[in-house]
Design a protein around this motif. Structure first.
Motif, mmCIF file in Angstrom:
data_model
loop_
_atom_site.group_PDB
_atom_site.id
_atom_site.type_symbol
_atom_site.label_atom_id
_atom_site.label_comp_id
_atom_site.label_asym_id
_atom_site.label_seq_id
_atom_site.Cartn_x
_atom_site.Cartn_y
_atom_site.Cartn_z
ATOM 1 N N VAL A 146 41.189 6.392 37.408
ATOM 2 C CA VAL A 146 41.237 5.173 38.208
ATOM 3 C C VAL A 146 39.983 4.337 37.994
ATOM 4 O O VAL A 146 40.051 3.109 37.897
ATOM 5 N N ALA A 147 38.834 5.008 37.919
ATOM 6 C CA ALA A 147 37.592 4.278 37.662
ATOM 7 C C ALA A 147 37.672 3.576 36.315
ATOM 8 O O ALA A 147 37.225 2.422 36.177
ATOM 9 N N VAL A 174 43.730 -1.849 40.780
ATOM 10 C CA VAL A 174 43.975 -0.522 41.350
ATOM 11 C C VAL A 174 43.182 -0.359 42.645
ATOM 12 O O VAL A 174 42.192 -1.056 42.875
ATOM 13 N N ILE A 175 43.630 0.562 43.511
ATOM 14 C CA ILE A 175 42.842 0.976 44.664
ATOM 15 C C ILE A 175 41.999 2.168 44.209
ATOM 16 O O ILE A 175 42.548 3.224 43.878
ATOM 17 N N PRO A 176 40.677 2.019 44.177
ATOM 18 C CA PRO A 176 39.827 3.096 43.638
ATOM 19 C C PRO A 176 39.572 4.190 44.665
ATOM 20 O O PRO A 176 39.826 4.024 45.862
ATOM 21 N N PRO A 177 39.058 5.331 44.210
ATOM 22 C CA PRO A 177 38.672 6.393 45.156
ATOM 23 C C PRO A 177 37.594 5.899 46.118
ATOM 24 O O PRO A 177 36.835 4.977 45.817
ATOM 25 N N SER A 178 37.526 6.521 47.274
ATOM 26 C CA SER A 178 36.501 6.156 48.255
ATOM 27 C C SER A 178 35.110 6.453 47.706
ATOM 28 O O SER A 178 34.883 7.525 47.128
ATOM 29 N N THR A 193 43.245 13.640 49.469
ATOM 30 C CA THR A 193 42.309 12.859 48.673
ATOM 31 C C THR A 193 41.970 11.593 49.452
ATOM 32 O O THR A 193 42.729 11.161 50.320
ATOM 33 N N PHE A 194 40.837 10.995 49.138
ATOM 34 C CA PHE A 194 40.348 9.849 49.901
ATOM 35 C C PHE A 194 40.156 8.646 48.980
ATOM 36 O O PHE A 194 39.541 8.760 47.912
ATOM 37 N N TRP A 195 40.677 7.503 49.430
ATOM 38 C CA TRP A 195 40.671 6.283 48.627
ATOM 39 C C TRP A 195 39.998 5.158 49.401
ATOM 40 O O TRP A 195 39.920 5.180 50.629
ATOM 41 N N GLN A 196 39.525 4.184 48.680
ATOM 42 C CA GLN A 196 38.826 3.057 49.306
ATOM 43 C C GLN A 196 39.754 2.322 50.275
ATOM 44 O O GLN A 196 40.912 2.050 49.946
ATOM 45 N N PHE A 197 39.248 1.993 51.479
ATOM 46 C CA PHE A 197 40.064 1.272 52.447
ATOM 47 C C PHE A 197 40.454 -0.085 51.882
ATOM 48 O O PHE A 197 39.619 -0.829 51.357
ATOM 49 N N THR A 198 41.747 -0.396 51.981
ATOM 50 C CA THR A 198 42.274 -1.656 51.471
ATOM 51 C C THR A 198 43.225 -2.239 52.500
ATOM 52 O O THR A 198 44.102 -1.533 53.008
ATOM 53 N N GLU A 199 43.066 -3.497 52.805
ATOM 54 C CA GLU A 199 43.963 -4.154 53.748
ATOM 55 C C GLU A 199 45.338 -4.336 53.119
ATOM 56 O O GLU A 199 45.449 -4.808 51.982
#
Length: 236
Positions: free
Chosen positions: A2-3, A12-16, A32-38
């Motif tokens: 993803v990076a 893409v929504i990247p990892p947190s 798994t934890f991902w970056q908060f996205t509205e």
């Protein structure tokens, strides 16, 4: 991966960034934890449109330089172990259904676990794929559609990402693939990935003691599996 996609400018929504980039286990389950996205909540999911966007993702993934396992997203050991567990739970899966599932898995397992066997059977090119119902994991945000949930990324046929989405989504993918110079979906491979997906649904019945809500959620998929041709038309 993803990076890498983000570095290439793909949406893409990247990892947190707040925790290490690794799964966390709790009570026998992995998270798994991902970056908060509205998320734009009032937009109805358009899986037909999203299926076309999957072709764009596949074009981007073709250039991924890292190593990936073959069809790990199918989780073949999970299927084998779950069918064994279900032998002791006729309340979850009728013995006749379990027998059918095991016969199907005898045919499908070698094609899932061996890249050489798969390529000998189907003669289609393989590449990195999303691995987890890709049209479902394209989400609307204020910044546009973003690809999400890359936990199951794997080497496989592009058909894996369209499993169970049906003719309209398949046609949408093919239209966009042609415009990008990619190959269209192969009908035999689609039948194969659909058959594997159906068996994964059957195998999930083994989790019902831990997640009772699965029993009703999986029921439509089990009913459909009973009505489909044996192993998607493949023979043993």
């Amino acid at each position: 991966m993803v990076a890498w996609l983000a570095e290439q400018g793909h949406p893409v929504i990247p990892p947190s960034p707040l925790v290490p980039r690794e799964p966390v286990q709790r009570d026998g389950f992995s998270m798994t934890f991902w970056q908060f996205t509205e998320i734009v909540e009032d937009v109805e999911p358009d899986y037909v449109r999203n299926a076309g966007l999957v072709a764009d993702l596949h074009r981007a993934l073709r250039d991924y330089p890292g190593e990936l396992p073959f069809l790990s997203a199918a989780e073949p050991q999970m299927i084998t172990d779950s069918l064994d567990d279900l032998e002791a739970r006729p309340d979850l899966l009728d013995p006749a259904d379990l027998d059918r599932a095991r016969q199907q898995w005898q045919v499908l397992e070698p094609l899932v676990t061996s890249r050489a066997a798969f390529e000998a059977e189907f003669q289609v090119d393989l590449q990195p794929v999303h691995g987890d119902a890709a049209p479902f994991n394209i989400v609307p945000t204020p910044d546009g559609a973003l690809y999400a949930d890359f936990e199951l990324v794997t080497i496989g046929p592009v058909e894996w990402d369209l499993a169970a989405f049906g003719p309209e989504c398949e046609a949408s993918y093919d239209t966009r693939a042609r415009s990008l110079g990619l190959r269209e979906l192969d009908e035999r491979v689609l039948r194969f990935v659909n058959a594997v997906g159906e068996l994964r649904s059957v195998a999930c019945l083994a989790l019902v003691p831990q997640l009772p809500m699965l029993a009703e959620a999986i029921k439509p998929a089990i009913d459909e599996w009973r009505a489909t041709p044996f192993t998607g038309g493949l023979s043993g």
